[in-house]
Scaffold this motif. Structure first.
Motif, short mmCIF file in Angstrom:
data_model
loop_
_atom_site.label_atom_id
_atom_site.label_comp_id
_atom_site.label_asym_id
_atom_site.label_seq_id
_atom_site.Cartn_x
_atom_site.Cartn_y
_atom_site.Cartn_z
N LEU A 1 0.84 -1.19 0.00
CA LEU A 1 0.00 0.00 0.00
C LEU A 1 0.88 1.25 0.00
CD1 LEU A 1 -2.50 -1.09 2.81
CD2 LEU A 1 -2.95 -1.03 0.34
N PRO A 2 0.43 2.34 -0.63
CA PRO A 2 1.21 3.58 -0.57
C PRO A 2 1.39 4.07 0.87
CG PRO A 2 -0.40 3.71 -2.33
CD PRO A 2 -0.71 2.46 -1.55
N SER A 3 0.32 3.95 1.68
CA SER A 3 0.46 4.37 3.07
C SER A 3 -0.67 3.82 3.93
CB SER A 3 0.49 5.90 3.20
OG SER A 3 -0.79 6.43 2.94
N VAL A 4 -0.39 3.76 5.22
CA VAL A 4 -1.39 3.44 6.24
C VAL A 4 -1.34 4.62 7.21
CG1 VAL A 4 -2.07 1.87 8.09
CG2 VAL A 4 -1.09 0.95 5.99
N ALA A 5 -2.37 5.46 7.18
CA ALA A 5 -2.40 6.67 8.00
C ALA A 5 -2.81 6.37 9.44
CB ALA A 5 -3.35 7.70 7.39
N ALA A 6 -3.62 5.35 9.62
CA ALA A 6 -4.07 4.97 10.97
C ALA A 6 -4.31 3.47 11.00
CB ALA A 6 -5.36 5.71 11.34
N LEU A 7 -3.96 2.85 12.11
CA LEU A 7 -4.23 1.42 12.31
C LEU A 7 -4.35 1.17 13.80
CD1 LEU A 7 -4.53 -1.48 11.32
CD2 LEU A 7 -2.03 -1.66 11.27
N THR A 8 -5.56 0.83 14.21
CA THR A 8 -5.83 0.53 15.61
C THR A 8 -6.64 -0.75 15.70
OG1 THR A 8 -7.88 1.82 15.62
CG2 THR A 8 -5.85 2.98 16.29
N ALA A 9 -6.61 -1.35 16.88
CA ALA A 9 -7.40 -2.57 17.10
C ALA A 9 -7.88 -2.59 18.54
CB ALA A 9 -6.57 -3.80 16.81
N LYS A 10 -9.07 -3.13 18.72
CA LYS A 10 -9.62 -3.41 20.04
C LYS A 10 -9.87 -4.91 20.08
CE LYS A 10 -11.70 1.09 20.60
NZ LYS A 10 -12.92 1.87 20.75
N LEU A 11 -9.10 -5.60 20.91
CA LEU A 11 -9.14 -7.06 20.92
C LEU A 11 -9.40 -7.57 22.33
CD1 LEU A 11 -5.96 -7.62 18.73
CD2 LEU A 11 -8.33 -7.63 17.96
N HIS A 12 -10.05 -8.71 22.39
CA HIS A 12 -10.28 -9.40 23.66
C HIS A 12 -9.69 -10.79 23.52
CE1 HIS A 12 -12.14 -10.03 27.52
NE2 HIS A 12 -12.64 -11.17 27.10
N VAL A 13 -8.74 -11.10 24.38
CA VAL A 13 -8.07 -12.40 24.35
C VAL A 13 -8.57 -13.21 25.54
CG1 VAL A 13 -5.85 -13.60 24.39
CG2 VAL A 13 -6.04 -11.36 23.28
N THR A 14 -9.04 -14.43 25.27
CA THR A 14 -9.56 -15.31 26.30
C THR A 14 -8.91 -16.68 26.19
OG1 THR A 14 -11.39 -15.94 24.83
CG2 THR A 14 -11.83 -14.19 26.42
N PRO A 15 -8.91 -17.43 27.29
CA PRO A 15 -8.41 -18.81 27.19
C PRO A 15 -9.30 -19.61 26.25
CG PRO A 15 -8.58 -18.12 29.47
CD PRO A 15 -9.27 -17.06 28.65
N PHE A 16 -8.68 -20.52 25.51
CA PHE A 16 -9.40 -21.42 24.61
C PHE A 16 -8.99 -22.83 24.96
CE2 PHE A 16 -9.40 -23.84 20.57
CZ PHE A 16 -10.76 -23.82 20.32
N ARG A 17 -9.97 -23.65 25.29
CA ARG A 17 -9.72 -25.01 25.75
C ARG A 17 -8.73 -24.98 26.91
NH1 ARG A 17 -9.30 -27.80 19.86
NH2 ARG A 17 -11.49 -27.61 19.31
N LYS A 18 -7.95 -26.04 27.05
CA LYS A 18 -7.05 -26.13 28.21
C LYS A 18 -5.81 -25.25 28.07
CE LYS A 18 -3.96 -29.46 29.51
NZ LYS A 18 -3.44 -30.77 29.58
N ASP A 19 -5.22 -25.19 26.88
CA ASP A 19 -3.95 -24.50 26.74
C ASP A 19 -3.85 -23.69 25.45
OD1 ASP A 19 -4.03 -26.76 25.23
OD2 ASP A 19 -2.21 -27.66 26.04
#
Length: 176
Positions: free
Chosen positions: A42-60
């Motif tokens: 891409l010529p440019s990325v002027a903004a890049l943000t993320a809102k993420l929720h990380v949770t346990p999945f199965r045992k490990d």
């Protein structure tokens, strides 16, 4: 052997995630956005943000869900002019030590139900990289043939005259 470094890295270790999960807000700096733009062509990325929720999945394992927001510059496939696009994309991915290696070969015949939920990705070690996940989901959200708003492609010939059979007829001297 060279290893590819991530364009921006936000490692999260399994042990950092409580049973209730943990929220992450990712804001990228100029160098990180420039690296992501280079990676994605891409010529440019002027903004890049993320809102993420990380949770346990199965045992490990770990599960990541949320959304990314980006303001990017793309090149129009019709006019070859740069234009800005705003992208909002969901993120939903799971990782497990017994997951599927995304780089491994697979047999299409094994895909019984195309509507079935994807298996988790392979968790290597005890950490995931939220930066790599954000880059991947941004790449998946990009239009492979971006067009500037309001631009349409107008070909000079109709589809029938572009067919290989029409070309053969012209070679035989049968203009149609």
């Amino acid at each position: 052997m060279t290893t590819q470094t991530p364009h921006f890295s936000r490692p999260v270790h399994l042990r950092e995630i409580p049973a209730t999960g943990r929220h992450f807000v990712i804001d990228t700096n100029e160098d990180e956005r420039r690296a992501v733009a280079r990676q994605l062509g891409l010529p440019s990325v002027a903004a890049l943000t993320a809102k993420l929720h990380v949770t346990p999945f199965r045992k490990d394992g770990l599960a990541v869900d949320g959304s990314i927001h980006a303001l990017i510059t793309q090149i129009c496939v019709v006019t070859a002019e740069p234009f800005e696009s705003e992208i909002e994309a969901p993120v939903d991915i799971r990782f497990s030590p017994d997951g599927q290696d995304p780089n491994a070969e697979f047999d299409l015949a094994e895909l019984n139900d195309p509507e079935a939920e994807d298996p988790p990705d392979l968790l290597v070690g005890d950490a995931i990289d939220l930066g790599a996940i954000v880059s991947e989901f941004l790449a998946l959200a990009l239009d492979p043939y971006p067009r500037k708003p309001g631009v349409t492609f107008e070909g000079g010939e109709d589809e029938a005259s572009l067919s290989p059979f029409a070309a053969l007829d012209r070679l035989k001297g049968k203009d149609s």
